[in-house]
Scaffold this motif. Structure first.
Motif, short mmCIF file in Angstrom:
data_model
loop_
_atom_site.label_atom_id
_atom_site.label_comp_id
_atom_site.label_asym_id
_atom_site.label_seq_id
_atom_site.Cartn_x
_atom_site.Cartn_y
_atom_site.Cartn_z
N GLU A 161 46.67 -48.09 0.43
CA GLU A 161 46.96 -49.52 0.60
C GLU A 161 46.21 -50.10 1.80
O GLU A 161 46.11 -49.48 2.85
N THR A 162 45.66 -51.28 1.63
CA THR A 162 45.06 -52.04 2.72
C THR A 162 45.60 -53.46 2.61
O THR A 162 46.15 -53.85 1.59
N GLU A 163 45.42 -54.24 3.68
CA GLU A 163 45.92 -55.63 3.66
C GLU A 163 45.28 -56.41 2.52
O GLU A 163 45.93 -57.16 1.81
N ALA A 164 43.96 -56.23 2.35
CA ALA A 164 43.24 -56.98 1.32
C ALA A 164 43.72 -56.59 -0.08
O ALA A 164 43.98 -57.45 -0.92
N LEU A 165 43.85 -55.28 -0.32
CA LEU A 165 44.28 -54.84 -1.64
C LEU A 165 45.74 -55.21 -1.91
O LEU A 165 46.11 -55.49 -3.04
N ALA A 166 46.54 -55.25 -0.86
CA ALA A 166 47.93 -55.66 -1.03
C ALA A 166 47.99 -57.10 -1.51
O ALA A 166 48.83 -57.46 -2.34
N MET A 167 47.07 -57.93 -1.02
CA MET A 167 47.01 -59.32 -1.45
C MET A 167 46.68 -59.41 -2.94
O MET A 167 47.28 -60.17 -3.69
N VAL A 168 45.71 -58.60 -3.39
CA VAL A 168 45.32 -58.61 -4.80
C VAL A 168 46.48 -58.11 -5.67
O VAL A 168 46.77 -58.68 -6.73
N ARG A 169 47.13 -57.08 -5.23
CA ARG A 169 48.25 -56.55 -6.00
C ARG A 169 49.40 -57.56 -6.07
O ARG A 169 50.11 -57.65 -7.08
N ARG A 170 49.57 -58.31 -4.99
CA ARG A 170 50.59 -59.35 -4.99
C ARG A 170 50.23 -60.44 -6.00
O ARG A 170 51.08 -60.93 -6.73
N ALA A 171 48.95 -60.79 -6.05
CA ALA A 171 48.50 -61.77 -7.03
C ALA A 171 48.73 -61.24 -8.45
O ALA A 171 49.14 -61.98 -9.34
N GLU A 172 48.49 -59.96 -8.62
CA GLU A 172 48.67 -59.35 -9.94
C GLU A 172 50.14 -59.39 -10.38
O GLU A 172 50.44 -59.36 -11.57
N SER A 173 51.05 -59.49 -9.40
CA SER A 173 52.47 -59.52 -9.73
C SER A 173 52.85 -60.78 -10.53
O SER A 173 53.96 -60.85 -11.07
N GLY A 206 61.93 -67.33 -12.49
CA GLY A 206 62.98 -67.58 -11.50
C GLY A 206 62.50 -67.56 -10.07
O GLY A 206 63.33 -67.54 -9.14
N GLY A 207 61.19 -67.59 -9.85
CA GLY A 207 60.66 -67.57 -8.49
C GLY A 207 60.14 -68.92 -8.07
O GLY A 207 60.31 -69.92 -8.75
N SER A 208 59.48 -68.94 -6.92
CA SER A 208 58.88 -70.17 -6.40
C SER A 208 57.64 -69.81 -5.62
O SER A 208 57.45 -68.66 -5.20
N LEU A 209 56.80 -70.79 -5.40
CA LEU A 209 55.57 -70.57 -4.64
C LEU A 209 55.89 -70.16 -3.20
O LEU A 209 55.25 -69.26 -2.64
N THR A 210 56.88 -70.79 -2.61
CA THR A 210 57.26 -70.46 -1.24
C THR A 210 57.67 -69.00 -1.12
O THR A 210 57.25 -68.28 -0.19
N GLU A 211 58.49 -68.53 -2.06
CA GLU A 211 58.91 -67.13 -2.04
C GLU A 211 57.73 -66.20 -2.24
O GLU A 211 57.64 -65.14 -1.61
N TRP A 212 56.82 -66.58 -3.14
CA TRP A 212 55.66 -65.74 -3.41
C TRP A 212 54.80 -65.61 -2.17
O TRP A 212 54.35 -64.51 -1.82
N VAL A 213 54.53 -66.71 -1.50
CA VAL A 213 53.70 -66.69 -0.29
C VAL A 213 54.34 -65.82 0.78
O VAL A 213 53.65 -65.05 1.47
N LYS A 214 55.65 -65.90 0.93
CA LYS A 214 56.34 -65.08 1.93
C LYS A 214 56.19 -63.59 1.64
O LYS A 214 56.30 -62.76 2.55
N GLY A 215 55.93 -63.25 0.38
CA GLY A 215 55.78 -61.85 0.00
C GLY A 215 54.40 -61.29 0.28
O GLY A 215 54.15 -60.11 0.03
N VAL A 216 53.47 -62.12 0.79
CA VAL A 216 52.12 -61.66 1.12
C VAL A 216 52.03 -61.52 2.63
O VAL A 216 52.19 -62.49 3.36
N SER A 217 51.76 -60.31 3.10
CA SER A 217 51.62 -60.10 4.53
C SER A 217 50.14 -60.12 4.91
O SER A 217 49.38 -59.25 4.50
N PRO A 218 49.71 -61.10 5.71
CA PRO A 218 48.30 -61.15 6.10
C PRO A 218 47.93 -60.14 7.16
O PRO A 218 46.75 -59.89 7.41
N GLY A 219 48.95 -59.52 7.80
CA GLY A 219 48.65 -58.56 8.85
C GLY A 219 47.80 -59.18 9.95
O GLY A 219 48.12 -60.26 10.46
#
Length: 286
Positions: A199-211, A259-272
């Motif tokens: 896992e890296t910060e960048a790949l975590a972002m992509v995986r979060r998008a994939e969610s 059942g989600g929201s954009l705000t919740e999704w953004v909070k789930g991405v850690s930019p490190g």
């Protein structure tokens, strides 16, 4: 006057047609500028009108979207009910094109040239990545796995996203840029390979998008988050904002359906420690 815009990748262009008597007139250029004006005379007004209709159809096929000065759909039918944002199709990522042996070879050569420069100075890698992206764009959105000329080299490049700097890493923003010019199946294939890497910060972002559960949205959102507007070869902040404006209703509709929201999704991405990513994330909710 009707106005059409094309905002994708590093492109941020407008095109405005009009007919005055027997003259067909277009004003075109980069969004935010006055653009250039060209006139073409015809023997009669009917000829100018035919040219007008032909050119409008061509621009729509190329991926231009019709807008008014304020950004709303132009010349709507007054009685038509407004469409829900999630029903409006996303604009094409790449122009329509038919790959040929020549364009496939050019793309293969450009990918090989990029691979050979990994580990060199960053501006050289960026230059080669831009060239490879242009070459892939000329193919009209193919799946590289379906073309022997591209498959091995492209897979090798995607594998370098998770390589060590010493091995010659391909920056994620360049990888997503290449993937944005191809069939979305190429993105899904690349993400599947990246899942097996640490896992890296960048790949975590992509995986979060994939969610999001929809590869097309994940690819476009991942590209927006990885981009660095203002850098040479990148879209402007205005162009970035316009593309996010097109994508946002689709992302919000997808999140809302689960059942989600954009705000919740953004909070789930850690930019490190990635301040650029933190800046992109803050703009998603602006």
């Amino acid at each position: 006057m009707r106005r059409f815009e094309f905002v994708e990748g590093t492109s941020s262009k407008f095109w405005q047609p009009e007919v005055q008597g027997n003259l067909f007139i277009v004003t075109f250029g980069r969004i935010g500028t006055a653009g250039q004006r060209k006139e073409k005379a015809f023997p009669d007004a009917a000829g100018a009108e035919r040219e007008y209709e032909k050119k409008v159809a061509e621009k729509v096929r190329e991926g231009y979207q019709e807008v008014t000065a304020g950004g709303a759909a132009a010349t709507p039918t007054p009685a038509a009910a407004p469409r829900a944002p999630e029903k409006v199709p996303l604009p094409r990522r790449v122009p329509v094109a038919t790959p040929t042996q020549e364009t496939l070879k050019a793309a293969a050569d450009a990918l090989a040239a990029l691979r050979a420069r990994l580990g060199w100075r960053s501006w050289e890698v960026t230059s080669r990545a831009r060239s490879a992206r242009r070459a892939l764009r000329a193919l009209g959105g193919v799946n590289p796995a379906a073309h022997a000329e591209l498959a091995a080299t492209f897979d090798a490049l995607m594998a370098r996203v998770v390589a060590t700097p010493k091995e010659g890493r391909l920056p994620l923003r360049h990888a997503l840029g290449l993937l944005s010019e191809l069939d979305v199946a190429a993105f899904s294939r690349a993400v599947e390979a990246w899942r097996r890497a640490p896992e890296t910060e960048a790949l975590a972002m992509v995986r979060r998008a994939e969610s999001l559960g929809e590869p097309e949205l994940a690819l476009r959102l991942g590209l927006l988050l990885a981009e660095r507007p203002g850098m040479k070869g990148s879209a402007s902040e205005e162009g970035w904002g316009k593309r996010w404006g097109q994508l946002r209703p689709h992302v919000e509709a997808k999140l809302s359906s689960s059942g989600g929201s954009l705000t919740e999704w953004v909070k789930g991405v850690s930019p490190g420690s990635d301040t650029q990513l933190a800046g992109r994330l803050s703009r998603l909710e602006a």
